[in-house]
Design an enzyme around this catalytic site. Structure first.
Site, PDB file in Angstrom:
ATOM      1  N   ASN A 158     -26.047 107.857 -40.003  1.00  0.00           N
ATOM      2  CA  ASN A 158     -27.170 108.592 -39.044  1.00  0.00           C
ATOM      3  C   ASN A 158     -26.833 110.221 -39.494  1.00  0.00           C
ATOM      4  O   ASN A 158     -27.803 110.689 -39.739  1.00  0.00           O
ATOM      5  CB  ASN A 158     -26.778 108.789 -37.658  1.00  0.00           C
ATOM      6  CG  ASN A 158     -27.707 107.822 -36.867  1.00  0.00           C
ATOM      7  OD1 ASN A 158     -28.200 106.792 -37.249  1.00  0.00           O
ATOM      8  ND2 ASN A 158     -27.417 107.421 -35.438  1.00  0.00           N
ATOM      9  N   HIS A 216     -27.035  97.008 -38.805  1.00  0.00           N
ATOM     10  CA  HIS A 216     -27.146  98.251 -39.936  1.00  0.00           C
ATOM     11  C   HIS A 216     -26.517  98.465 -40.813  1.00  0.00           C
ATOM     12  O   HIS A 216     -27.028  99.404 -41.765  1.00  0.00           O
ATOM     13  CB  HIS A 216     -26.633  98.927 -38.658  1.00  0.00           C
ATOM     14  CG  HIS A 216     -27.222 100.035 -38.433  1.00  0.00           C
ATOM     15  ND1 HIS A 216     -28.561 100.517 -38.363  1.00  0.00           N
ATOM     16  CD2 HIS A 216     -26.482 101.683 -37.659  1.00  0.00           C
ATOM     17  CE1 HIS A 216     -28.824 101.457 -38.021  1.00  0.00           C
ATOM     18  NE2 HIS A 216     -27.573 102.191 -36.816  1.00  0.00           N
ATOM     19  N   TYR A 268     -17.919  97.740 -39.216  1.00  0.00           N
ATOM     20  CA  TYR A 268     -19.898  97.332 -38.897  1.00  0.00           C
ATOM     21  C   TYR A 268     -20.084  95.945 -40.157  1.00  0.00           C
ATOM     22  O   TYR A 268     -20.762  96.619 -40.827  1.00  0.00           O
ATOM     23  CB  TYR A 268     -20.240  98.799 -39.392  1.00  0.00           C
ATOM     24  CG  TYR A 268     -19.731  99.774 -38.499  1.00  0.00           C
ATOM     25  CD1 TYR A 268     -19.860  99.324 -36.899  1.00  0.00           C
ATOM     26  CD2 TYR A 268     -18.808 100.682 -38.176  1.00  0.00           C
ATOM     27  CE1 TYR A 268     -19.926  99.871 -36.086  1.00  0.00           C
ATOM     28  CE2 TYR A 268     -19.383 101.782 -37.006  1.00  0.00           C
ATOM     29  CZ  TYR A 268     -18.904 100.999 -35.885  1.00  0.00           C
ATOM     30  OH  TYR A 268     -18.376 102.127 -35.196  1.00  0.00           O
ATOM     31  N   ASN A 278     -32.735 106.519 -37.742  1.00  0.00           N
ATOM     32  CA  ASN A 278     -32.074 107.769 -38.020  1.00  0.00           C
ATOM     33  C   ASN A 278     -31.395 107.942 -39.224  1.00  0.00           C
ATOM     34  O   ASN A 278     -31.247 109.400 -39.431  1.00  0.00           O
ATOM     35  CB  ASN A 278     -31.108 107.616 -36.312  1.00  0.00           C
ATOM     36  CG  ASN A 278     -31.502 107.790 -35.286  1.00  0.00           C
ATOM     37  OD1 ASN A 278     -32.520 109.028 -35.303  1.00  0.00           O
ATOM     38  ND2 ASN A 278     -30.494 107.089 -34.751  1.00  0.00           N
ATOM     39  N   TYR A 301     -21.221 107.738 -42.310  1.00  0.00           N
ATOM     40  CA  TYR A 301     -22.538 107.214 -40.873  1.00  0.00           C
ATOM     41  C   TYR A 301     -23.694 107.140 -41.408  1.00  0.00           C
ATOM     42  O   TYR A 301     -24.230 107.899 -41.837  1.00  0.00           O
ATOM     43  CB  TYR A 301     -21.717 107.622 -39.703  1.00  0.00           C
ATOM     44  CG  TYR A 301     -20.166 106.733 -39.390  1.00  0.00           C
ATOM     45  CD1 TYR A 301     -20.036 105.526 -38.908  1.00  0.00           C
ATOM     46  CD2 TYR A 301     -19.459 107.892 -39.545  1.00  0.00           C
ATOM     47  CE1 TYR A 301     -19.127 104.892 -38.994  1.00  0.00           C
ATOM     48  CE2 TYR A 301     -17.589 107.255 -39.342  1.00  0.00           C
ATOM     49  CZ  TYR A 301     -17.947 105.828 -38.508  1.00  0.00           C
ATOM     50  OH  TYR A 301     -16.598 105.106 -38.824  1.00  0.00           O
TER      51      TYR A 301
END
Length: 179
Positions: free
Chosen positions: A62, A19, A14, A108, A60
């Site tokens: 969220n 994000h 990622y 989130n 992560y």
């Protein structure tokens, strides 16, 4: 004591995702201040000086709330002395804004932080990643080459703004960087 936290996802796959722009800004802050992350605690990594802490959760996105709650409680950092840096789909790529407080606007990671901290009175630096109908897919996609040229400039400006936050009131930072 001030605390800067950049949000993102820890898995290397990622690393260049939209994000992870919060992580990217923290990396630039560390580079500019010639600091290196040297501590791991509370499900996060950070560097602490006498005046400030710069950190990334290793959960992560969220699930960022517990890290923010635990590190701020442990080091006795009040919510108004925390700056959360994260991606925001309501801003186009190339846009950024510093806000003294507010809701999650559907993000989130910040939603979990506001829930765990039990306040919306947390300064934040929002980095635009553009809109897309498929939000979940969009935030986990990489910036295009053209977008990355733009986002690189925004990351540099965001790092400057965050460093300014370490030594100034949020209103001064907002007046200097919100244009």
């Amino acid at each position: 004591m001030k605390l800067i936290i950049g949000l993102g996802n820890p898995d290397p796959k990622y690393q260049k995702n939209r994000h992870n722009v919060g992580y990217m800004v923290v990396d630039k802050i560390l580079e500019n201040l010639r600091l290196k992350i040297n501590k791991e605690k509370f499900s996060g990594i950070f560097v602490k000086t006498e005046e400030f802490i710069i950190a990334k959760p290793t959960t992560y996105m969220n699930l960022s709330g517990d890290f923010v709650k635990n590190i701020s409680t442990y080091f006795k950092v009040s919510p108004n002395n925390i700056l959360i840096i994260y991606d925001d789909m309501s801003y186009e790529v190339g846009q950024a804004a510093i806000k003294p407080k507010g809701g999650s606007n559907g993000q989130n990671g910040i939603k979990d932080i506001l829930l765990k901290m039990n306040t919306e009175e947390i300064p934040r630096l929002k980095i635009g990643i553009g809109k897309n109908q498929e939000a979940a897919k969009h935030v986990l996609s990489d910036f295009t080459l053209e977008e990355f040229k733009i986002i690189d400039l925004v990351i540099n400006q965001a790092a400057e703004a965050a460093i300014s936050f370490l030594f100034n009131d949020i209103r001064i930072v907002m007046n200097s960087y919100n244009k």
